[in-house]
Design an enzyme around this catalytic site. Structure first.
Site, PDB file in Angstrom:
ATOM      1  N   SER A 163      11.865   3.082   4.387  1.00 27.80           N
ATOM      2  CA  SER A 163      12.049   1.634   4.336  1.00 27.80           C
ATOM      3  C   SER A 163      13.057   1.205   5.391  1.00 27.80           C
ATOM      4  CB  SER A 163      12.554   1.226   2.940  1.00 27.80           C
ATOM      5  OG  SER A 163      12.879  -0.147   2.893  1.00 27.80           O
TER       6      SER A 163
ATOM      7  N   SER B  58      -7.430   0.129   9.631  1.00 30.78           N
ATOM      8  CA  SER B  58      -8.201  -0.978   9.062  1.00 30.78           C
ATOM      9  C   SER B  58      -9.587  -1.022   9.683  1.00 30.78           C
ATOM     10  CB  SER B  58      -7.496  -2.313   9.325  1.00 30.78           C
ATOM     11  OG  SER B  58      -8.323  -3.383   8.909  1.00 30.78           O
TER      12      SER B  58
ATOM     13  N   ILE C 141       0.823  -1.203   0.000  1.00 36.28           N
ATOM     14  CA  ILE C 141       0.000   0.000   0.000  1.00 36.28           C
ATOM     15  C   ILE C 141       0.862   1.260   0.000  1.00 36.28           C
ATOM     16  CG2 ILE C 141      -1.665   1.354   1.322  1.00 36.28           C
ATOM     17  CD1 ILE C 141      -2.926  -1.027  -0.047  1.00 36.28           C
TER      18      ILE C 141
ATOM     19  N   ASP D  40      13.355   2.545  10.484  1.00 33.74           N
ATOM     20  CA  ASP D  40      12.786   1.383  11.163  1.00 33.74           C
ATOM     21  C   ASP D  40      11.948   1.935  12.307  1.00 33.74           C
ATOM     22  OD1 ASP D  40      12.182  -0.807  12.731  1.00 33.74           O
ATOM     23  OD2 ASP D  40      14.221  -1.607  12.757  1.00 33.74           O
TER      24      ASP D  40
ATOM     25  N   LYS E   4      -5.113  -1.951  15.379  1.00 29.65           N
ATOM     26  CA  LYS E   4      -5.711  -0.920  14.535  1.00 29.65           C
ATOM     27  C   LYS E   4      -6.746  -0.104  15.309  1.00 29.65           C
ATOM     28  CE  LYS E   4      -3.288  -1.609  10.866  1.00 29.65           C
ATOM     29  NZ  LYS E   4      -2.308  -0.604  10.399  1.00 29.65           N
TER      30      LYS E   4
END
Length: 245
Positions: A37, A145, A16, A64, A172
């Site tokens: 990343s 979510s 996503i 991270d 979530k």
């Protein structure tokens, strides 16, 4: 020419987050997008792949979200390089009880999941607020979510209500509360802080089981990332509209 908006997307080298980076760059070529990343090589590879498609306002940074040192280093890099941040998209997330069910004892699974999905998002947000305060239109987006919705989970006609994903779903729900907290405390400073559910999208998070495309999942996250100063704040939505808490 300086970019109109500097955007950091955590966990953006795939899934996503990568879709958000791609679509945001297509729709707003004047935005500078930083792919966050954990792995430097994967972040650089993702940025290079998008540049090769003509999306040139793209770079990467190692971050991270489970490491305060890594978060601090990424923040320092952005501050030194660009002086501000206009948009933070807290997208990094894991779903161990979806992808690695049975691999970890419950306590460890919960701890690992919350460390990324909740604690990581909180730590990145807290670190980036001083940079966002330098923006004329600061925006924060949390990738949430619908399985974190208490109202929908309380409805036993909902097939996801009894899904065996306690770590992911509760993380979530906690993330939504975190979003509301930041929306409240940053409202008077003009911040727009919102959460979005991409939908049931097949990515590495769920071993590519899903019914929607990455571009469909990215759509509402992109919309929230480009809100104007009169945009909404403190909301939880999907591309189809508001979601119940």
């Amino acid at each position: 020419m300086s970019p109109t908006s500097v955007v950091l997307i955590t966990g953006a080298n795939r899934g996503i987050g990568y879709g958000v980076a791609r679509n945001l760059a297509k729709q707003h070529p004047d935005y500078l997008i930083i792919i966050g990343s954990r792995d430097a090589a994967k972040g650089q590879e993702a940025a290079s792949a998008l540049k090769a498609k003509g999306l040139t306002s793209m770079t990467s940074v190692v971050i991270d979200v489970t490491s305060d040192d890594s978060i601090a280093a990424a923040k320092a890099y952005i501050e030194e390089k660009y002086g501000r941040l206009d948009v933070l998209i807290n997208n990094a997330g894991i779903a161990l009880d979806v992808k690695d069910r049975g691999k970890y004892p419950l306590r460890e699974m919960m701890q690992r999941t919350y460390d990324v999905n909740v604690f990581g998002a909180a730590a990145v947000t807290e670190a980036c607020i001083p940079l966002l305060e330098k923006s004329e239109n600061p925006r924060i987006v949390f990738t949430s979510s619908t399985v974190g919705s208490l109202a929908r989970t309380s409805d036993l006609t909902n097939p996801w209500a009894t899904a065996p994903i306690p770590a992911y779903s509760t993380s979530k729900a906690a993330l939504n509360m975190l979003m509301v907290y930041y929306a409240n405390i940053l409202r008077e400073k003009g911040f727009k802080v919102n959460a979005s559910c991409p939908g049931h999208i097949g990515t590495g998070l769920n071993s590519y089981r899903g019914t929607g495309t990455v571009d469909e999942g990215a759509a509402n996250l992109v919309r929230l990332a480009v809100l104007t100063k009169d945009g909404e704040t403190g909301t939880f939505s999907t591309a189809q509209g508001p979601r119940p808490w």
